[in-house]
Design an enzyme around this catalytic site. Structure first.
Site, mmCIF file in Angstrom:
data_model
loop_
_atom_site.group_PDB
_atom_site.id
_atom_site.type_symbol
_atom_site.label_atom_id
_atom_site.label_comp_id
_atom_site.label_asym_id
_atom_site.label_seq_id
_atom_site.Cartn_x
_atom_site.Cartn_y
_atom_site.Cartn_z
ATOM 1 N N SER A 62 0.794 -1.239 0.000
ATOM 2 C CA SER A 62 0.000 0.000 0.000
ATOM 3 C C SER A 62 0.825 1.286 0.000
ATOM 4 O O SER A 62 0.288 2.345 -0.299
ATOM 5 C CB SER A 62 -0.937 0.033 1.202
ATOM 6 O OG SER A 62 -2.132 -0.604 0.881
ATOM 7 N N LYS A 119 0.698 3.234 -3.117
ATOM 8 C CA LYS A 119 -0.517 3.985 -3.480
ATOM 9 C C LYS A 119 -0.304 5.492 -3.425
ATOM 10 O O LYS A 119 -0.971 6.245 -4.128
ATOM 11 C CB LYS A 119 -1.671 3.591 -2.562
ATOM 12 C CG LYS A 119 -2.105 2.130 -2.695
ATOM 13 C CD LYS A 119 -3.108 1.780 -1.593
ATOM 14 C CE LYS A 119 -3.580 0.348 -1.670
ATOM 15 N NZ LYS A 119 -4.442 -0.003 -0.516
ATOM 16 N N TYR A 129 -2.380 -2.644 -10.808
ATOM 17 C CA TYR A 129 -2.416 -2.510 -9.346
ATOM 18 C C TYR A 129 -1.505 -3.545 -8.650
ATOM 19 O O TYR A 129 -0.685 -3.198 -7.801
ATOM 20 C CB TYR A 129 -3.870 -2.644 -8.872
ATOM 21 C CG TYR A 129 -4.028 -2.660 -7.373
ATOM 22 C CD1 TYR A 129 -3.955 -1.489 -6.622
ATOM 23 C CD2 TYR A 129 -4.237 -3.859 -6.691
ATOM 24 C CE1 TYR A 129 -4.090 -1.513 -5.237
ATOM 25 C CE2 TYR A 129 -4.366 -3.885 -5.304
ATOM 26 C CZ TYR A 129 -4.295 -2.710 -4.587
ATOM 27 O OH TYR A 129 -4.411 -2.744 -3.218
ATOM 28 N N TYR A 188 -4.240 3.304 7.894
ATOM 29 C CA TYR A 188 -5.502 2.578 8.012
ATOM 30 C C TYR A 188 -6.390 3.247 9.073
ATOM 31 O O TYR A 188 -6.373 4.474 9.195
ATOM 32 C CB TYR A 188 -5.250 1.090 8.340
ATOM 33 C CG TYR A 188 -4.314 0.403 7.365
ATOM 34 C CD1 TYR A 188 -4.721 0.131 6.064
ATOM 35 C CD2 TYR A 188 -3.036 0.036 7.733
ATOM 36 C CE1 TYR A 188 -3.867 -0.518 5.158
ATOM 37 C CE2 TYR A 188 -2.173 -0.601 6.840
ATOM 38 C CZ TYR A 188 -2.605 -0.862 5.561
ATOM 39 O OH TYR A 188 -1.770 -1.494 4.670
ATOM 40 N N VAL A 224 0.889 -3.753 3.995
ATOM 41 C CA VAL A 224 0.761 -5.065 4.645
ATOM 42 C C VAL A 224 2.068 -5.853 4.734
ATOM 43 O O VAL A 224 2.150 -6.819 5.477
ATOM 44 C CB VAL A 224 -0.299 -5.981 3.993
ATOM 45 C CG1 VAL A 224 -1.687 -5.529 4.311
ATOM 46 C CG2 VAL A 224 -0.067 -6.122 2.521
#
Ligand code: GLU
Length: 314
Positions: A70, A73, A198, A250, A268
């Site tokens: 992540s 991103k 992705y 998160y 993660v």
């Protein structure tokens, strides 16, 4: 403390601070929903800190390779903003924390107009992948990898293809999110092609010094102070950093803002990218995650350092 004196103090204290924080890894679990991630050493903890003059401090397992997951991103969001502009990007993804799990589908159905709440949850990042310019998934992925290499100043950055395949062959949840987005009319392109972009950017393998260099560009408003290159427009850095504060950790983003007080994004695989604006880019890895999905030992280490060196922005 003046810049160089603080870097000396960091070099002196980091090994001991890492040793203390590493013990907290015992309270976490390595992510296993991507099967290949389960191989990562649970007790690992590493950190690299880089300043605008190129001075650095590293400790622990800072050389451990790990996939960006992540953390990537943040940079695909920036590239989409550079490719399409704010207006188009924010017609497809929102600007608010979702309060739900990173891979939740709930609000896509419940809240009109059915666009992802923000670009850092999975649904949002999948939409962002579709906005990257390029003729087909391979060209899009190649542009993303090129951008990451430029930011890290490392042409050797590449995909961990085992982890890419491991995710791609088991990503039932992300597939359902993407097909849902297609049905909502938010995704226009072929779903499998978007997901391929992705999964590829999530599987780019780095280590803490790479992440620190990428973070330093954000810490310095989009300029790489070491090479002198201007890589990102300032406005897009501002947008990315704001999302990092509000949704980067998160559903523990508020807790992290209180405990550490810096913009950050975790993934993660246990990576955390953070920065002290104008001063440092910071890369951390610690694969054992807490229940909110953040590196237990990594967060502990950053809390300790932020308090000791008074880094909180708030
Ligand atoms: N590739 C991971 C996924 O889509 C990224 C999730 C994360 O790091 O939060 O599940």
């Amino acid at each position: 403390m003046p810049f160089t004196a603080e870097m000396d103090a960091l070099r002196a204290c980091l090994p001991q601070r890492v040793a203390v924080s590493r013990a907290h890894a015992a309270n976490g679990q390595v992510a296993s929903y991507i099967p290949d991630l389960a191989k990562t050493p649970r007790e690992a903890l590493g950190i690299s800190i880089l300043d605008p003059s190129g001075n650095s401090a590293s400790a622990g397992d800072s050389g451990l390779p790990f996939t960006m997951q992540s953390v990537s991103k943040v940079f695909t969001l920036i590239l989409a903003l550079m490719d399409r502009g704010e207006h188009i990007v924010f017609s497809k993804v929102g600007m608010e924390p979702s309060g739900d799990n990173f891979n939740s589908m709930l609000k896509l159905e419940l809240v009109e107009p059915g666009i992802p709440f923000n670009p850092l949850i999975n649904a949002g990042a999948i939409v962002i992948s579709s906005l990257i310019k390029g003729d087909g998934p391979q060209k899009k992925s190649a542009r993303i990898l090129h951008f990451f290499r430029e930011l890290a100043h490392n042409d050797a950055l590449d995909y961990n293809l085992e982890e890419y395949r491991s995710e791609s062959s088991t990503a039932f949840r992300n597939r359902s999110l993407a097909y849902f987005l297609k049905d909502n009319g938010v995704l226009k392109d072929d779903v499998e092609e978007v997901l391929d972009v992705y999964f590829h950017h999530c599987a780019v393998e780095i280590s803490c010094p790479d992440l620190a260099r990428m973070a330093l560009v954000l810490a310095c408003g989009g300029n790489d102070p070491i090479s002198g290159q201007s890589l990102i427009p300032r406005r897009f850095v501002q947008i990315a950093k704001t999302f990092m504060v509000t949704c980067g950790m998160y559903n523990a983003s508020g807790e992290f803002a209180i405990g550490v007080g810096l913009p950050a994004k975790s993934g993660v695989s246990g990576g955390i990218m953070t920065m002290v604006p104008g001063r440092y880019g910071i890369g951390v890895v610690g694969p054992a995650l807490n229940r909110k999905g953040n590196s237990v030992a990594g967060v502990h280490l950053l809390e300790t350092l932020s308090r000791e060196f008074d880094w909180s922005l708030f």
